[in-house]
Design an enzyme around this catalytic site. Structure first.
Site, PDB file in Angstrom:
ATOM      1  N   ASN A  96     -10.887  -2.463  -5.458  1.00 16.66           N
ATOM      2  CA  ASN A  96     -10.099  -1.607  -6.351  1.00 16.66           C
ATOM      3  C   ASN A  96     -10.738  -1.440  -7.729  1.00 16.66           C
ATOM      4  O   ASN A  96     -10.404  -0.515  -8.471  1.00 16.66           O
ATOM      5  CB  ASN A  96      -8.656  -2.127  -6.501  1.00 16.66           C
ATOM      6  CG  ASN A  96      -7.811  -1.954  -5.253  1.00 16.66           C
ATOM      7  OD1 ASN A  96      -6.919  -2.753  -4.978  1.00 16.66           O
ATOM      8  ND2 ASN A  96      -8.066  -0.904  -4.477  1.00 16.66           N
ATOM      9  N   ASP A 132       0.825  -1.212   0.000  1.00 15.33           N
ATOM     10  CA  ASP A 132       0.000   0.000   0.000  1.00 15.33           C
ATOM     11  C   ASP A 132       0.859   1.262   0.000  1.00 15.33           C
ATOM     12  O   ASP A 132       1.967   1.267   0.530  1.00 15.33           O
ATOM     13  CB  ASP A 132      -0.938  -0.026   1.228  1.00 15.33           C
ATOM     14  CG  ASP A 132      -2.092   0.941   1.100  1.00 15.33           C
ATOM     15  OD1 ASP A 132      -2.390   1.395  -0.026  1.00 15.33           O
ATOM     16  OD2 ASP A 132      -2.710   1.258   2.135  1.00 15.33           O
TER      17      ASP A 132
HETATM   18  C1  IPE Z   1      -5.595  -2.714  -0.282  1.00 16.19           C
HETATM   19  O1  IPE Z   1      -5.174  -1.398  -0.472  1.00 16.19           O
HETATM   20  C2  IPE Z   1      -5.557  -3.451  -1.578  1.00 16.19           C
HETATM   21  C3  IPE Z   1      -4.234  -3.654  -2.161  1.00 16.19           C
HETATM   22  C4  IPE Z   1      -3.096  -3.384  -1.590  1.00 16.19           C
HETATM   23  C5  IPE Z   1      -4.232  -4.252  -3.466  1.00 16.19           C
HETATM   24  P1  IPE Z   1      -6.219  -0.211  -0.636  1.00 16.19           P
HETATM   25  O2  IPE Z   1      -5.430   1.046  -0.728  1.00 16.19           O
HETATM   26  O3  IPE Z   1      -7.157  -0.487  -1.715  1.00 16.19           O
HETATM   27  O4  IPE Z   1      -6.992  -0.293   0.763  1.00 16.19           O
HETATM   28  P2  IPE Z   1      -7.949   0.754   1.503  1.00 16.19           P
HETATM   29  O5  IPE Z   1      -9.128   0.948   0.631  1.00 16.19           O
HETATM   30  O6  IPE Z   1      -7.176   2.011   1.694  1.00 16.19           O
HETATM   31  O7  IPE Z   1      -8.271   0.092   2.796  1.00 16.19           O
HETATM   32  C1  IPE Z   2      -1.487   0.170  -3.370  1.00 19.39           C
HETATM   33  O1  IPE Z   2      -1.286   1.542  -3.411  1.00 19.39           O
HETATM   34  C2  IPE Z   2      -1.711  -0.433  -4.733  1.00 19.39           C
HETATM   35  C3  IPE Z   2      -3.101  -0.822  -5.001  1.00 19.39           C
HETATM   36  C4  IPE Z   2      -4.081  -0.772  -4.131  1.00 19.39           C
HETATM   37  C5  IPE Z   2      -3.399  -1.307  -6.327  1.00 19.39           C
HETATM   38  P1  IPE Z   2      -2.498   2.563  -3.473  1.00 19.39           P
HETATM   39  O2  IPE Z   2      -2.845   2.792  -4.893  1.00 19.39           O
HETATM   40  O3  IPE Z   2      -3.608   2.127  -2.606  1.00 19.39           O
HETATM   41  O4  IPE Z   2      -1.831   3.882  -2.884  1.00 19.39           O
HETATM   42  P2  IPE Z   2      -2.433   4.854  -1.796  1.00 19.39           P
HETATM   43  O5  IPE Z   2      -2.875   4.019  -0.651  1.00 19.39           O
HETATM   44  O6  IPE Z   2      -3.562   5.578  -2.448  1.00 19.39           O
HETATM   45  O7  IPE Z   2      -1.309   5.754  -1.444  1.00 19.39           O
HETATM   46 MG    MG Z   3      -4.067   2.378  -0.656  1.00 19.17          MG
END
Ligand code: IPE
Ligand code: IPE
Ligand code: MG
Length: 239
Positions: A61, A13
């Site tokens: 996502n 993340d």
């Molecule tokens: C969780 O991250 C999913 C992945 C790392 C693929 P998100 O960034 O989507 O999670 P939330 O929505 O902030 O909890």
């Molecule tokens: C994790 O990084 C990757 C996926 C969830 C695909 P994020 O895209 O959630 O990045 P933040 O949390 O918005 O910084």
């Molecule tokens: Mg995230």
């Protein structure tokens, strides 16, 4: 080395915030996130970890903008193509869990090709969780079990924990010993809900693109200094 986690699961993340801090588009963060996947996979294989399971794209996502979803899908196929040789050379098996039928055909085909090409590799299993969520997985398992009961292949009394495990997408895999989440968020986000019942949780403040091999070692060392009691007392474990 005796206390090495056999299975590490990671919630990768912070890609978007990492990019934003540099005044770049979110996609830029995802591109750099791929380098971290490579580093962490290499670190785990070198240590002798047997299973590495990465949360790459959640069911939720799909609700992101189509620009971001498309960019992530493109990155997936690019990474699959560029990493096949490395996976093969390093004897690493690729697996994927999630609602893969929801993936575009190009991604689905590229994924199945690499999974098939690496299926006999034995050093480590790298599992990508794609279009995955824990509740989706449990729902699927319940559906499969219910249909077996309906067909008379299973009785309600035969449904125990091991029966449920064997109907999950992770059937045959040990539960994660260690769950790492980067970016400072301290939540599970619908990841491996059944399997992490007794996992040790480790939260790193670093954004995923900044996560290094050393950060992974730190997480492992932190894990090694914990006492996993599984409901028993410390005194019982020392006997
Ligand atoms: C969780 O991250 C999913 C992945 C790392 C693929 P998100 O960034 O989507 O999670 P939330 O929505 O902030 O909890
Ligand atoms: C994790 O990084 C990757 C996926 C969830 C695909 P994020 O895209 O959630 O990045 P933040 O949390 O918005 O910084
Ligand atoms: Mg995230």
């Amino acid at each position: 080395m005796a206390r090495l986690p056999e299975h590490i699961a990671v919630i990768m993340d912070g890609n978007g915030r990492w990019a934003k801090e540099q005044g770049k588009m979110r996609v830029y963060g995802h591109q750099h996130g791929v380098d971290s996947v490579r580093r962490v996979t290499e670190a785990c294989a070198e240590l002798g970890v047997k299973y590495l399971t990465l949360y790459a794209f959640s069911t939720e996502n799909w609700n992101r903008s189509s620009i971001e979803v498309n960019a992530l899908m493109t990155l997936l196929t690019q990474a699959l193509k560029s990493e096949l040789k490395t996976l093969t050379d390093n004897n690493i098996r690729l697996a994927a869990i999630g609602d893969l039928a929801r993936l575009p055909k190009t991604q689905y085909d590229a994924l199945t090709e690499v999974i098939d090409a690496t299926k006999n590799n034995t050093r480590m299993t790298l599992t990508l969780c794609l279009s995955y969520s824990g509740r989706w997985e449990i729902t699927e398992a319940v559906r499969k079990i219910a249909s077996k009961v309906k067909d008379g292949a299973l009785t309600p009394e035969q449904i125990d924990e091991s029966c449920i495990c064997s109907h999950l997408a992770t059937a045959g895999m040990p539960d994660p010993d260690l769950l790492v989440r980067t970016s400072g968020e301290e939540r599970i986000s619908n990841y491996l809900l059944w399997q992490i019942a007794y996992s040790e949780l480790y939260f790193s403040k670093k954004y995923w693109p900044d996560f290094t091999k050393e950060d992974l070692y730190e997480a492992v060392i932190n894990y090694q200094n914990r006492e996993r009691r599984f409901g028993k007392t410390s005194e019982q474990l020392k006997k």
